[in-house]
Design a protein around this motif. Structure first.
Motif, PDB file in Angstrom:
ATOM      1  N   ARG A 171     -69.548  19.132 -36.254  1.00 21.08           N
ATOM      2  CA  ARG A 171     -70.269  19.436 -35.023  1.00 21.08           C
ATOM      3  C   ARG A 171     -69.321  19.444 -33.829  1.00 21.08           C
ATOM      4  N   THR A 172     -68.358  18.526 -33.824  1.00 21.27           N
ATOM      5  CA  THR A 172     -67.404  18.466 -32.718  1.00 21.27           C
ATOM      6  C   THR A 172     -66.564  19.732 -32.654  1.00 21.27           C
ATOM      7  N   SER A 173     -66.115  20.227 -33.805  1.00 25.85           N
ATOM      8  CA  SER A 173     -65.324  21.464 -33.798  1.00 25.85           C
ATOM      9  C   SER A 173     -66.154  22.631 -33.276  1.00 25.85           C
ATOM     10  N   ASP A 174     -67.453  22.641 -33.586  1.00 26.16           N
ATOM     11  CA  ASP A 174     -68.329  23.682 -33.059  1.00 26.16           C
ATOM     12  C   ASP A 174     -68.444  23.571 -31.539  1.00 26.16           C
ATOM     13  N   TYR A 175     -68.518  22.337 -31.043  1.00 25.77           N
ATOM     14  CA  TYR A 175     -68.577  22.137 -29.603  1.00 25.77           C
ATOM     15  C   TYR A 175     -67.303  22.653 -28.919  1.00 25.77           C
ATOM     16  N   VAL A 176     -66.157  22.466 -29.579  1.00 23.68           N
ATOM     17  CA  VAL A 176     -64.898  22.952 -29.007  1.00 23.68           C
ATOM     18  C   VAL A 176     -64.938  24.474 -28.848  1.00 23.68           C
ATOM     19  N   THR A 177     -65.493  25.162 -29.841  1.00 20.44           N
ATOM     20  CA  THR A 177     -65.581  26.621 -29.703  1.00 20.44           C
ATOM     21  C   THR A 177     -66.532  27.010 -28.575  1.00 20.44           C
ATOM     22  N   ASP A 178     -67.547  26.184 -28.328  1.00 20.89           N
ATOM     23  CA  ASP A 178     -68.418  26.441 -27.168  1.00 20.89           C
ATOM     24  C   ASP A 178     -67.613  26.381 -25.874  1.00 20.89           C
ATOM     25  N   ILE A 179     -66.756  25.346 -25.767  1.00 22.19           N
ATOM     26  CA  ILE A 179     -65.911  25.234 -24.567  1.00 22.19           C
ATOM     27  C   ILE A 179     -64.964  26.419 -24.482  1.00 22.19           C
ATOM     28  N   ALA A 180     -64.407  26.822 -25.617  1.00 27.87           N
ATOM     29  CA  ALA A 180     -63.483  27.960 -25.643  1.00 27.87           C
ATOM     30  C   ALA A 180     -64.171  29.229 -25.132  1.00 27.87           C
ATOM     31  N   GLU A 181     -65.439  29.389 -25.470  1.00 24.63           N
ATOM     32  CA  GLU A 181     -66.181  30.557 -24.979  1.00 24.63           C
ATOM     33  C   GLU A 181     -66.260  30.557 -23.455  1.00 24.63           C
ATOM     34  N   TRP A 182     -66.419  29.370 -22.858  1.00 28.76           N
ATOM     35  CA  TRP A 182     -66.483  29.284 -21.403  1.00 28.76           C
ATOM     36  C   TRP A 182     -65.110  29.483 -20.770  1.00 28.76           C
ATOM     37  N   VAL A 183     -64.052  29.078 -21.482  1.00 29.10           N
ATOM     38  CA  VAL A 183     -62.697  29.348 -20.991  1.00 29.10           C
ATOM     39  C   VAL A 183     -62.460  30.856 -20.930  1.00 29.10           C
ATOM     40  N   ILE A 184     -62.914  31.561 -21.952  1.00 29.13           N
ATOM     41  CA  ILE A 184     -62.778  33.025 -21.965  1.00 29.13           C
ATOM     42  C   ILE A 184     -63.588  33.638 -20.823  1.00 29.13           C
ATOM     43  N   TYR A 185     -64.790  33.099 -20.605  1.00 30.48           N
ATOM     44  CA  TYR A 185     -65.605  33.575 -19.488  1.00 30.48           C
ATOM     45  C   TYR A 185     -64.890  33.349 -18.164  1.00 30.48           C
ATOM     46  N   LYS A 186     -64.304  32.165 -18.002  1.00 31.54           N
ATOM     47  CA  LYS A 186     -63.581  31.852 -16.766  1.00 31.54           C
ATOM     48  C   LYS A 186     -62.464  32.853 -16.512  1.00 31.54           C
ATOM     49  N   ARG A 187     -61.768  33.241 -17.569  1.00 34.02           N
ATOM     50  CA  ARG A 187     -60.606  34.133 -17.433  1.00 34.02           C
ATOM     51  C   ARG A 187     -61.013  35.593 -17.295  1.00 34.02           C
ATOM     52  N   GLY A 233     -64.591  36.863 -17.377  1.00 27.42           N
ATOM     53  CA  GLY A 233     -65.942  37.188 -16.936  1.00 27.42           C
ATOM     54  C   GLY A 233     -66.840  37.659 -18.062  1.00 27.42           C
ATOM     55  N   LYS A 234     -66.352  37.637 -19.294  1.00 31.82           N
ATOM     56  CA  LYS A 234     -67.118  38.110 -20.451  1.00 31.82           C
ATOM     57  C   LYS A 234     -67.691  36.938 -21.243  1.00 31.82           C
ATOM     58  N   ILE A 235     -68.931  37.108 -21.721  1.00 31.81           N
ATOM     59  CA  ILE A 235     -69.570  36.132 -22.598  1.00 31.81           C
ATOM     60  C   ILE A 235     -69.314  36.551 -24.044  1.00 31.81           C
ATOM     61  N   VAL A 236     -68.715  35.660 -24.826  1.00 34.49           N
ATOM     62  CA  VAL A 236     -68.402  35.978 -26.222  1.00 34.49           C
ATOM     63  C   VAL A 236     -69.007  34.907 -27.130  1.00 34.49           C
ATOM     64  N   GLU A 237     -69.099  35.227 -28.413  1.00 35.26           N
ATOM     65  CA  GLU A 237     -69.580  34.295 -29.433  1.00 35.26           C
ATOM     66  C   GLU A 237     -68.457  34.080 -30.439  1.00 35.26           C
ATOM     67  N   LEU A 238     -67.886  32.868 -30.437  1.00 33.91           N
ATOM     68  CA  LEU A 238     -66.743  32.586 -31.306  1.00 33.91           C
ATOM     69  C   LEU A 238     -67.121  31.969 -32.643  1.00 33.91           C
ATOM     70  N   ASN A 239     -68.324  31.438 -32.743  1.00 39.12           N
ATOM     71  CA  ASN A 239     -68.653  30.658 -33.934  1.00 39.12           C
ATOM     72  C   ASN A 239     -70.055  30.991 -34.442  1.00 39.12           C
ATOM     73  N   PRO A 240     -70.329  32.260 -34.715  1.00 36.50           N
ATOM     74  CA  PRO A 240     -71.707  32.638 -35.087  1.00 36.50           C
ATOM     75  C   PRO A 240     -72.060  32.174 -36.489  1.00 36.50           C
ATOM     76  N   GLY A 241     -73.209  31.498 -36.602  1.00 40.21           N
ATOM     77  CA  GLY A 241     -73.747  31.174 -37.908  1.00 40.21           C
ATOM     78  C   GLY A 241     -72.981  30.183 -38.731  1.00 40.21           C
ATOM     79  N   THR A 242     -72.152  29.326 -38.105  1.00 39.00           N
ATOM     80  CA  THR A 242     -71.353  28.390 -38.890  1.00 39.00           C
ATOM     81  C   THR A 242     -71.573  26.952 -38.444  1.00 39.00           C
ATOM     82  N   SER A 243     -72.719  26.671 -37.832  1.00 37.37           N
ATOM     83  CA  SER A 243     -72.924  25.338 -37.287  1.00 37.37           C
ATOM     84  C   SER A 243     -73.491  24.353 -38.312  1.00 37.37           C
TER      85      SER A 243
END
Length: 224
Positions: free
Chosen positions: A193-209, A211-221
């Motif tokens: 679960r923690t590794s999944d949370y990290v990918t959530d943060i990574a998605e927001w880092v990409i958004y910050k850089r 402006g795009k919303i992406v999905e890095l970890n679909p269906g693997t939670s």
């Protein structure tokens, strides 16, 4: 006004990074405490969880205040929104560290399975490094690095599946392994679960850089 905003944004940024690094260290300590059967350290982690929660509340409050006062736009707004979103995820990672510590306090039985504990230790190191790495990518505005967290999360998924399978096999092999193996299943779930949370943060880092919303970890939670 702009100078004051920049100073407050820098303070907000620093506080977020400090919280993230604290949680990265805490998740590593909680796994090690479990492996060492170190109830004293586990209790320290449980007792310190409230401090992490308070950091989250302070960061959220500051973020909302800055949005209301300065009405930032474009990249400034994205940075504040990223912190606002990511800080709640960091807090949930802290909760996972606390829950691992609680498992250490509650662990029963003396039968342990060294091979599985080695897998848990190795996976815990990877997950802790993931938290530290995603903060580095946040600091450097590295969208490509943040995107690479998806592959690391996949490796953690395979590792925790291995922990799960080995735990089930240990139960089948000897009934006296059931209590320890059940603990291993719980810890494996927290790490996944923690590794999944990290990918959530990574998605927001990409958004910050970008402006795009992406999905890095679909269906693997899922873990179990």
């Amino acid at each position: 006004m702009r100078r004051l905003f920049d100073e407050e944004l820098a303070d907000l940024d620093t506080s977020f990074k400090e919280m993230g690094l604290l949680v990265s260290e805490t998740i590593q300590r909680s796994v090690q405490a479990f492996l060492d059967h170190d109830r004293a350290t586990a209790q320290e982690i449980i007792d310190s969880d409230q401090a992490i929660n308070q950091r989250e509340i302070a960061l959220e409050k500051k973020s909302f205040e800055m949005i209301a006062l300065y009405q930032p736009v474009t990249t400034d707004l994205r940075e504040i929104v990223t912190i606002l979103k990511a800080v709640s995820v960091i807090e949930r990672i802290g909760d996972n560290a606390r829950n691992i510590a609680i498992s250490t306090i509650h662990v029963k039985g003396n039968r342990r399975v060294a091979d599985i504990e080695e897998k848990i230790g190795n996976t815990g190191q990877i997950v802790s490094k993931m938290v530290a790495d995603v903060l580095t990518y946040y600091i450097s505005d590295d969208a490509q690095g943040a995107a690479s967290m998806s592959e690391t999360a996949h490796q953690v998924a395979l590792a925790t599946q291995n922990i799960r399978d080995a735990s089930i096999e240990a139960m089948k092999a000897d009934a006296e392994n059931v209590e320890a193996a059940t603990d291993y299943l719980v810890i494996g779930g927290y790490l996944k679960r923690t590794s999944d949370y990290v990918t959530d943060i990574a998605e927001w880092v990409i958004y910050k850089r970008t402006g795009k919303i992406v999905e890095l970890n679909p269906g693997t939670s899922s873990f179990i």
